[in-house]
Design an enzyme around this catalytic site. Structure first.
Site, PDB file in Angstrom:
ATOM      1  N   TYR A  72      -3.498 -60.765 -51.968  1.00 41.75           N
ATOM      2  CA  TYR A  72      -2.807 -61.934 -51.413  1.00 41.75           C
ATOM      3  C   TYR A  72      -2.095 -61.571 -50.117  1.00 41.75           C
ATOM      4  CZ  TYR A  72      -0.075 -66.252 -51.465  1.00 41.75           C
ATOM      5  OH  TYR A  72       0.473 -67.469 -51.156  1.00 41.75           O
ATOM      6  N   PHE A 124     -11.727 -82.105 -27.850  1.00 38.19           N
ATOM      7  CA  PHE A 124     -12.618 -82.356 -28.989  1.00 38.19           C
ATOM      8  C   PHE A 124     -11.968 -83.402 -29.910  1.00 38.19           C
ATOM      9  CE2 PHE A 124     -14.310 -81.338 -33.266  1.00 38.19           C
ATOM     10  CZ  PHE A 124     -15.616 -81.692 -33.004  1.00 38.19           C
ATOM     11  N   ASP A 125     -12.774 -84.096 -30.723  1.00 34.07           N
ATOM     12  CA  ASP A 125     -12.226 -85.226 -31.484  1.00 34.07           C
ATOM     13  C   ASP A 125     -11.154 -84.846 -32.503  1.00 34.07           C
ATOM     14  OD1 ASP A 125     -14.441 -84.125 -32.734  1.00 34.07           O
ATOM     15  OD2 ASP A 125     -14.945 -85.930 -33.821  1.00 34.07           O
ATOM     16  N   ASP A 215      -8.705 -73.831 -26.263  1.00 32.26           N
ATOM     17  CA  ASP A 215      -9.484 -74.073 -27.472  1.00 32.26           C
ATOM     18  C   ASP A 215     -10.736 -73.209 -27.299  1.00 32.26           C
ATOM     19  OD1 ASP A 215     -11.420 -74.913 -29.264  1.00 32.26           O
ATOM     20  OD2 ASP A 215     -10.913 -77.039 -29.111  1.00 32.26           O
ATOM     21  N   ALA A 217     -13.292 -72.230 -29.316  1.00 34.69           N
ATOM     22  CA  ALA A 217     -14.401 -72.276 -30.285  1.00 34.69           C
ATOM     23  C   ALA A 217     -15.672 -71.592 -29.751  1.00 34.69           C
ATOM     24  CB  ALA A 217     -14.696 -73.721 -30.671  1.00 34.69           C
ATOM     25  N   LYS A 258     -18.030 -71.211 -34.906  1.00 34.36           N
ATOM     26  CA  LYS A 258     -18.951 -71.227 -33.765  1.00 34.36           C
ATOM     27  C   LYS A 258     -19.172 -69.776 -33.314  1.00 34.36           C
ATOM     28  CE  LYS A 258     -17.356 -75.611 -33.751  1.00 34.36           C
ATOM     29  NZ  LYS A 258     -16.324 -76.107 -34.659  1.00 34.36           N
ATOM     30  N   HIS A 450     -16.530 -91.910 -37.413  1.00 35.29           N
ATOM     31  CA  HIS A 450     -17.951 -91.557 -37.375  1.00 35.29           C
ATOM     32  C   HIS A 450     -18.422 -90.807 -38.618  1.00 35.29           C
ATOM     33  CE1 HIS A 450     -15.770 -88.201 -35.688  1.00 35.29           C
ATOM     34  NE2 HIS A 450     -16.802 -87.408 -35.894  1.00 35.29           N
TER      35      HIS A 450
END
Ligand code: F0G
Length: 458
Positions: A72, A124-125, A215, A217, A258, A450
Site C-alpha cells: 500500500y 481536450f474534452d 497536458d 498525454a 497514450k 457523446h
C-alpha cells in the site's frame, strides 16, 4: 533503392478478431442507438475509437507486471516509476493517478476556482469538462492555421501568442491560475507544438506572472515532430527534447494510456512544493495513497518501462510512419484528410466528405456509422456531438471542423490492416453523394454527451 522501414519489434502473442457482416453490423449499431461507444468489442473488426489504453505492451513491460510490488505504501514499483518520471520529465514531484482525467481532477481541485480562465490550445474534452465543472472557463488560443484542413503548417498545435497576450493583459489579476499547453493537440488533429512556441508562451507567462502547465498525454510524439521538423533539434535525442519541453513548464498532467504505452495509468508531475502538498491531499481523497494513486504496483512497473520505450526514436519513427501510411493511402484515394497527418490519428474531414448531410444532423457521426457498417471499423466523431452544448445558452456548439478520427493504437495493428481501413473509406467515398441525411438526438446527458447519446435516423 532504399530499404523500406520496418517495425522495431516482432509479435510474440496474438489476439483474434471476430469477423462480422454489414447486415449484422447494421442491426448492432441500431440496437446501440447509433452510438459507437455502445458497441461491444466483438462487434468491431478494426477498433480505432481511441489510441488510449489500447496499445500492446512489450515483453519487458509484461515482465514488470510479474515484478509488481503491491504494498500500500512505498512500494518498489512506485519508487521505480517515480525515478523514471523524474528522469524523463525533470520535474521534482510526482503523484500517480489512475488516468489522465484523474490527474486533471486532482490538479484542478488545487488550482482552479469559480470565475477563473484557463487559456490554452484547444483543451481536450475531459480537461474542458473539469474546468467548466468548477465554473471556470477555457479560452482557446490555437493558431488560425489549425482550423484550415489543407495548410501544411508543421506545428498546427501552436498557441497564437498575440491572442494569448491579449488575454493575459485584459484578464483581471489572479483570474488565470495557469496557461495549459496540450502536446500534441488532440482536439485539432494530433498536431504538435514547436519548442519555439513553448518557449515564447513561457516568456509571456513569466512576464504576466502566471504558471504554465502541460497536458503531456502525447509528449513523446510531440518531441518526435520537434526533432524532424524544427531545425534546431535535428541532432538532439528524443529524451533531450522531452527534458527541454518540460523544463519550460511548472508541471504536467499525464494520461499514461497514450505515450506511456500502458492500458491504464496517469500522473501529475510538478515543481512547486506547496502545490504538491495540496495536490497530495486531493490525490488521497480521490485516487488513493500517494504511492499508488489508483494504480496497481504491477501497472506502475509496466508504466515505468513503457515511458522508457515510448521515448525511443526507433519506436516513435515506426509509430508515426504507420499513422502517416494510412494518411497517404487515403490521400491517394482523394479522401479528404486533415494535413499534416497527426501523430496518433488520421482525421477525415466530414464536411468535405459528406457535404450533403446538414451539420445539424451530425454529419461526422453519420460518416463514422457508415464506416462501421461497411467494414466494421470503429472511429470516433470529433465534431458537433463532442463539442456539446454551451453551458449557459444550452445551444449546440458547432466547431470549426467536423471530423471522424481514426486513432491508431500503439504497436497493435499491421500495415495490411491499415490498407483495409484505407480501402473501406475509398469504397464509401465513391458513393458519398447518396448520403443526404444524418441523425437527430433522442436523448443526451447534460455533460460529455457523446459517450452516452442516443440517436435516431433522420
Ligand atoms: N488529455 C488529452 C490530450 C487526451 O487526449 C486525453 C484522453 C486526456 C487528457 C484524458 O486522459 O483518458 O487517461 O483520462 N484522450 C482519449 C482519446 C480518451 O481518445 O483521445 P484519460
Amino acid at each position: 533503392m532504399q530499404l523500406p522501414y520496418i517495425e522495431p519489434y516482432k509479435i510474440k502473442m496474438v489476439e483474434s478478431i471476430e469477423q462480422s457482416t454489414p447486415e449484422q453490423r447494421k442491426k448492432w449499431i441500431e440496437d446501440a442507438s447509433y452510438n459507437l461507444f455502445k458497441l461491444n468489442s466483438n462487434q468491431v473488426v478494426i477498433d480505432l475509437i481511441t489510441d488510449s489504453g489500447t496499445g500492446a505492451m512489450s515483453d519487458k513491460q509484461w515482465a514488470e507486471i510479474m515484478l509488481g510490488d503491491e504494498s500500500y505504501a512505498g512500494s518498489s514499483s512506485f519508487l521505480k516509476l517515480e525515478k523514471t518520471v523524474k528522469n524523463i520529465t525533470g520535474f521534482k514531484y510526482f503523484i500517480p493517478t489512475h488516468q489522465g482525467r484523474a490527474a486533471e481532477n486532482v490538479l484542478f481541485s488545487a488550482l482552479v476556482k469559480k470565475g477563473d480562465f484557463i487559456p490554452g490550445n484547444a483543451h481536450f474534452d475531459t480537461t474542458k469538462g473539469h474546468i467548466e465543472y468548477r465554473k471556470a472557463a477555457t479560452l482557446d488560443c490555437t493558431i488560425k492555421d489549425a482550423f484550415d484542413v489543407e495548410t501544411d503548417h508543421p506545428f498546427k498545435g501552436n498557441i497564437d501568442l498575440e491572442k494569448l497576450e491579449e488575454i493575459l493583459v485584459n484578464t483581471p489579476k489572479g483570474k488565470i491560475p495557469f496557461v495549459l499547453i496540450t502536446i500534441t493537440c488532440n482536439t485539432v488533429g494530433g498536431q504538435p507544438v514547436s519548442l519555439e512556441n513553448i518557449r515564447s508562451v513561457r516568456s509571456l507567462c513569466n512576464q504576466y506572472k502566471v504558471n504554465l502547465f502541460i497536458d503531456g498525454a502525447r509528449f513523446a510524439e510531440n518531441a518526435y515532430f520537434i526533432k524532424i521538423r524544427e531545425k534546431e533539434f535535428v541532432n538532439h535525442s528524443i529524451k533531450e527534447i522531452v527534458k527541454e519541453m518540460f523544463s519550460l513548464a511548472d508541471g504536467m498532467t499525464m494520461s499514461a494510456k497514450k505515450d506511456g504505452i500502458v492500458n491504464m495509468g496517469g500522473f501529475i508531475a510538478l515543481n512547486n512544493p506547496d502545490t504538491h502538498e495540496v495536490c497530495s491531499n486531493f490525490a488521497i481523497m480521490y485516487e488513493g495513497f500517494v504511492t499508488y494513486g489508483g494504480m496497481s504496483g504491477r501497472d506502475m512497473g509496466a508504466l515505468s518501462q513503457g515511458l522508457i520505450e515510448g521515448t525511443s526514436f526507433d519506436y516513435l519513427q515506426s509509430r508515426i510512419r504507420q499513422v502517416s501510411y494510412l494518411g497517404q493511402r487515403l490521400d491517394e484515394f482523394n479522401v479528404p484528410v486533415l494535413k499534416p497527418f497527426g501523430g496518433h490519428a488520421i482525421y477525415i474531414d466530414a464536411t468535405k466528405f459528406v457535404p450533403n448531410i446538414p451539420k445539424e444532423e451530425y454529419r461526422a457521426q453519420a460518416l463514422a456509422i457508415e464506416l462501421y457498417i461497411i467494414a466494421g471499423i470503429r472511429g470516433v466523431e470529433i465534431g458537433t456531438l463532442l463539442a456539446d452544448r454551451d453551458p449557459i445558452t444550452r445551444e449546440n456548439r458547432f466547431p470549426k471542423l467536423e471530423m471522424v478520427r481514426l486513432a491508431i493504437p500503439r504497436r497493435t495493428y499491421t500495415l495490411s490492416q491499415m490498407e483495409y481501413v484505407a480501402v473501406a473509406l475509398k469504397i464509401i467515398y465513391e458513393t458519398r453523394n447518396n448520403a443526404k441525411s444524418g441523425y437527430t438526438i433522442k436523448w443526451e446527458a447534460p455533460i460529455m454527451r457523446h459517450f452516452s447519446v442516443k440517436l435516431t435516423k433522420k
